[in-house]
Design a protein around this motif. Structure first.
Motif, PDB file in Angstrom:
ATOM      1  N   TYR A 156     -24.291 -18.627 -35.264  1.00  0.00           N
ATOM      2  CA  TYR A 156     -23.312 -18.096 -36.216  1.00  0.00           C
ATOM      3  C   TYR A 156     -22.027 -18.919 -36.211  1.00  0.00           C
ATOM      4  N   LEU A 157     -21.507 -19.199 -35.026  1.00  0.00           N
ATOM      5  CA  LEU A 157     -20.238 -19.915 -34.914  1.00  0.00           C
ATOM      6  C   LEU A 157     -20.381 -21.379 -35.337  1.00  0.00           C
ATOM      7  N   SER A 158     -21.409 -22.062 -34.845  1.00  0.00           N
ATOM      8  CA  SER A 158     -21.578 -23.481 -35.172  1.00  0.00           C
ATOM      9  C   SER A 158     -21.920 -23.682 -36.643  1.00  0.00           C
ATOM     10  N   GLY A 159     -22.681 -22.760 -37.224  1.00  0.00           N
ATOM     11  CA  GLY A 159     -22.980 -22.857 -38.651  1.00  0.00           C
ATOM     12  C   GLY A 159     -21.727 -22.724 -39.499  1.00  0.00           C
ATOM     13  N   SER A 160     -20.842 -21.813 -39.111  1.00  0.00           N
ATOM     14  CA  SER A 160     -19.581 -21.636 -39.830  1.00  0.00           C
ATOM     15  C   SER A 160     -18.729 -22.901 -39.762  1.00  0.00           C
ATOM     16  N   PHE A 211     -25.032 -30.347 -49.431  1.00  0.00           N
ATOM     17  CA  PHE A 211     -26.334 -30.009 -48.856  1.00  0.00           C
ATOM     18  C   PHE A 211     -26.210 -29.758 -47.351  1.00  0.00           C
ATOM     19  N   ILE A 212     -25.523 -30.657 -46.634  1.00  0.00           N
ATOM     20  CA  ILE A 212     -25.352 -30.486 -45.188  1.00  0.00           C
ATOM     21  C   ILE A 212     -24.514 -29.242 -44.895  1.00  0.00           C
ATOM     22  N   GLY A 213     -23.477 -29.046 -45.680  1.00  0.00           N
ATOM     23  CA  GLY A 213     -22.684 -27.832 -45.515  1.00  0.00           C
ATOM     24  C   GLY A 213     -23.510 -26.584 -45.738  1.00  0.00           C
ATOM     25  N   GLY A 214     -24.441 -26.658 -46.683  1.00  0.00           N
ATOM     26  CA  GLY A 214     -25.317 -25.525 -46.931  1.00  0.00           C
ATOM     27  C   GLY A 214     -26.166 -25.154 -45.731  1.00  0.00           C
ATOM     28  N   LEU A 215     -26.560 -26.151 -44.933  1.00  0.00           N
ATOM     29  CA  LEU A 215     -27.301 -25.856 -43.694  1.00  0.00           C
ATOM     30  C   LEU A 215     -26.482 -24.926 -42.798  1.00  0.00           C
ATOM     31  N   GLY A 216     -25.182 -25.236 -42.682  1.00  0.00           N
ATOM     32  CA  GLY A 216     -24.307 -24.379 -41.887  1.00  0.00           C
ATOM     33  C   GLY A 216     -24.135 -23.007 -42.513  1.00  0.00           C
ATOM     34  N   ALA A 217     -23.993 -22.967 -43.838  1.00  0.00           N
ATOM     35  CA  ALA A 217     -23.842 -21.682 -44.517  1.00  0.00           C
ATOM     36  C   ALA A 217     -25.078 -20.817 -44.343  1.00  0.00           C
ATOM     37  N   GLY A 218     -26.253 -21.451 -44.320  1.00  0.00           N
ATOM     38  CA  GLY A 218     -27.485 -20.703 -44.105  1.00  0.00           C
ATOM     39  C   GLY A 218     -27.513 -20.047 -42.734  1.00  0.00           C
ATOM     40  N   CYS A 219     -27.076 -20.773 -41.710  1.00  0.00           N
ATOM     41  CA  CYS A 219     -26.991 -20.204 -40.357  1.00  0.00           C
ATOM     42  C   CYS A 219     -25.984 -19.057 -40.319  1.00  0.00           C
ATOM     43  N   PHE A 220     -24.838 -19.263 -40.943  1.00  0.00           N
ATOM     44  CA  PHE A 220     -23.813 -18.212 -41.007  1.00  0.00           C
ATOM     45  C   PHE A 220     -24.358 -16.962 -41.697  1.00  0.00           C
ATOM     46  N   GLY A 221     -24.959 -17.135 -42.876  1.00  0.00           N
ATOM     47  CA  GLY A 221     -25.414 -15.996 -43.649  1.00  0.00           C
ATOM     48  C   GLY A 221     -26.517 -15.214 -42.968  1.00  0.00           C
ATOM     49  N   ALA A 222     -27.466 -15.922 -42.348  1.00  0.00           N
ATOM     50  CA  ALA A 222     -28.576 -15.241 -41.689  1.00  0.00           C
ATOM     51  C   ALA A 222     -28.107 -14.453 -40.477  1.00  0.00           C
ATOM     52  N   ARG A 230     -16.475  -5.531 -29.347  1.00  0.00           N
ATOM     53  CA  ARG A 230     -15.849  -6.838 -29.541  1.00  0.00           C
ATOM     54  C   ARG A 230     -16.761  -7.822 -30.264  1.00  0.00           C
ATOM     55  N   LEU A 231     -18.055  -7.737 -30.057  1.00  0.00           N
ATOM     56  CA  LEU A 231     -18.961  -8.652 -30.745  1.00  0.00           C
ATOM     57  C   LEU A 231     -18.946  -8.394 -32.247  1.00  0.00           C
ATOM     58  N   ILE A 232     -18.988  -7.134 -32.636  1.00  0.00           N
ATOM     59  CA  ILE A 232     -18.919  -6.810 -34.061  1.00  0.00           C
ATOM     60  C   ILE A 232     -17.569  -7.226 -34.630  1.00  0.00           C
ATOM     61  N   ALA A 233     -16.495  -6.967 -33.893  1.00  0.00           N
ATOM     62  CA  ALA A 233     -15.162  -7.366 -34.355  1.00  0.00           C
ATOM     63  C   ALA A 233     -15.094  -8.875 -34.550  1.00  0.00           C
ATOM     64  N   ALA A 234     -15.649  -9.632 -33.609  1.00  0.00           N
ATOM     65  CA  ALA A 234     -15.639 -11.090 -33.725  1.00  0.00           C
ATOM     66  C   ALA A 234     -16.477 -11.554 -34.911  1.00  0.00           C
ATOM     67  N   THR A 235     -17.624 -10.922 -35.112  1.00  0.00           N
ATOM     68  CA  THR A 235     -18.473 -11.258 -36.253  1.00  0.00           C
ATOM     69  C   THR A 235     -17.743 -11.022 -37.564  1.00  0.00           C
ATOM     70  N   LEU A 236     -17.017  -9.919 -37.639  1.00  0.00           N
ATOM     71  CA  LEU A 236     -16.284  -9.583 -38.861  1.00  0.00           C
ATOM     72  C   LEU A 236     -15.116 -10.531 -39.108  1.00  0.00           C
ATOM     73  N   ILE A 237     -14.418 -10.943 -38.042  1.00  0.00           N
ATOM     74  CA  ILE A 237     -13.270 -11.838 -38.255  1.00  0.00           C
ATOM     75  C   ILE A 237     -13.743 -13.209 -38.726  1.00  0.00           C
ATOM     76  N   ILE A 238     -14.877 -13.680 -38.219  1.00  0.00           N
ATOM     77  CA  ILE A 238     -15.433 -14.941 -38.710  1.00  0.00           C
ATOM     78  C   ILE A 238     -15.839 -14.790 -40.173  1.00  0.00           C
ATOM     79  N   THR A 239     -16.394 -13.631 -40.513  1.00  0.00           N
ATOM     80  CA  THR A 239     -16.739 -13.358 -41.911  1.00  0.00           C
ATOM     81  C   THR A 239     -15.512 -13.464 -42.811  1.00  0.00           C
ATOM     82  N   VAL A 240     -14.404 -12.888 -42.355  1.00  0.00           N
ATOM     83  CA  VAL A 240     -13.154 -12.963 -43.129  1.00  0.00           C
ATOM     84  C   VAL A 240     -12.744 -14.420 -43.332  1.00  0.00           C
ATOM     85  N   PHE A 241     -12.757 -15.203 -42.261  1.00  0.00           N
ATOM     86  CA  PHE A 241     -12.286 -16.588 -42.346  1.00  0.00           C
ATOM     87  C   PHE A 241     -13.184 -17.437 -43.242  1.00  0.00           C
TER      88      PHE A 241
END
Length: 404
Positions: free
Chosen positions: A284-288, A312-323, A215-226
């Motif tokens: 991951y979730l808060s960065g997205s 720039f601020i949005g990029g901070l979140g994208a960095g958390c998501f991507g990492a 379920r953790l991988i599935a959740a990670t993938l669905i956030i990736t899709v969104f």
């Protein structure tokens, strides 16, 4: 210690070269196409051509990488893209480059990207090991984010001073540097399976079946899709918003797009330095969420300076998501399934082309900034639903039972 490891360093440098080319071309091609056609939809189609192979081939790339030598796959892809960029640079230099040829080049780049991501990131994870995994993925994501800052700056400068041929010529050079690094890499393949090799389709099926059990991988993938469907696709509209709504030239549009990469770079570095295992999912979730909120704010801003700040601020979140994206996949999957699940991850990233067409059509009908507003709201609604359905996103992650 990672950058003192010659194997990690060479793989990392190759990724930096490829990332710079990718974001340089996204900016340069977007501005050039809008100037030539005046159509937001055709601009979006250029990014669609680049991202479609990821959706169609991502899972196959992961399965194939599970069976073949990963270093050789990287070398073959880099050599091919060096030739493609050389051909497009020659056409542009002679004034014979057509829009359809640019689209074909973008599609070929997407084919390479669909294989490069799972292959290279799996190689990085194997070299780093579980003990240095978060730092390795954070550093690689930070480097990708740096290229998202550097690439648009270079693309805007080259387009203004030399033309599109300058962007393609620099691509030839950077692909060659990446090829040399992979050719001189001493990399011992780590077997991802302890059973006899299976067919590519069976490998893909095994990866998808495994995702359904975790379920953790599935959740990670669905956030990736969104995030790829409703978030990153706004990039295709930055050249249009910059030129049409904010009245900017190519260099200023490059600065605007690079602001997101600058924020993402700092976000990724913060993840690599400070985020520990128990905070992987919440980061991951808060960065997205932060990324989508700032895209919404950007879409509503009529001021250049404010737009830069929001990105720039949005990029901070994208960095958390991507990492955290690859980190969670590598962390939560068993060793023999990692490459296959990475292939599924690439296929989920491939949801982006659908989002690109979505935002492109909205922009053609309503205008670019209205289109970005709509997709950001859609993304936030989808993200909230995922957080409710998958409570694993709000809990500290756990290792697979066979690694405990």
């Amino acid at each position: 210690s990672l950058l003192h490891d010659a194997r990690f360093l060479r793989i990392w440098i190759a990724g930096a070269m490829v990332g710079t080319i990718r974001w340089l071309e996204v900016l340069a091609i977007g501005v050039y196409t809008y100037r030539e056609t005046g159509s937001p939809f055709i601009v979006a189609c250029m990014l669609f051509a680049r991202m479609l192979p990821i959706m169609l081939l991502g899972a196959f790339a992961g399965a194939i990488a599970d069976r073949l030598n990963r270093r050789y796959l990287m070398m073959a892809g880099l050599a091919s893209m060096c030739l493609v960029s050389s051909f497009l640079a020659a056409l542009a230099l002679n004034g014979k480059l057509a829009i359809w040829q640019i689209a074909v080049g973008a599609a070929l780049s997407g084919i390479f990207w669909s294989g490069e991501f799972p292959v290279r990131r799996t190689m990085l994870g194997e070299v780093a090991g579980l003990g240095r995994l978060s730092a390795a993925m954070g550093l690689d994501s930070a480097t990708n984010d740096f290229t998202r800052m550097l690439g648009p700056l270079l693309g805007g400068a080259l387009l203004s001073s030399v033309g599109l041929e300058g962007a393609y010529a620099l691509g030839v050079l950077l692909y060659a540097v990446a090829f040399i690094n992979m050719a001189t890499l001493a990399f011992a393949e780590t077997s991802s399976t302890d059973i006899a090799p299976v067919s590519v389709l069976r490998s893909i099926g095994d990866g998808l079946a495994y995702v359904r059990t975790n379920r953790l991988i599935a959740a990670t993938l669905i956030i990736t899709v969104f995030v790829n469907l409703f978030g990153f696709t706004f990039i295709s509209m930055v050249p249009v918003i910059g030129e049409h709504r904010l009245g900017l030239g190519a260099v200023a549009v490059g600065v605007l797009m690079s602001a997101e990469g600058c924020g993402a770079l700092l976000g990724s570095l913060a993840v690599a330095a400070w985020v520990r295992t128990r905070y992987f999912t919440v980061t991951y979730l808060s960065g997205s969420a932060l990324y989508l909120v700032m895209i919404l704010a950007f879409s509503m801003s009529p001021w250049y300076t404010a737009a830069i700040l929001f990105l720039f601020i949005g990029g901070l979140g994208a960095g958390c998501f991507g990492a955290m994206q690859s980190t969670l996949i590598f962390f939560a999957a068993t060793p023999r399934m990692r490459t296959r699940v990475m292939g599924v991850l690439v296929a989920c990233i491939g949801a982006g082309p659908i989002g690109v067409l979505h935002v492109g059509l909205l922009a053609e009908w309503l205008g670019a900034h209205q289109a970005v507003t709509i997709i950001a709201v859609e993304g936030l609604i989808a993200l909230a639903a995922a957080a409710i359905i998958w409570p694993e996103l709000r809990r500290p992650p756990a290792l697979p039972t066979d690694l405990l």
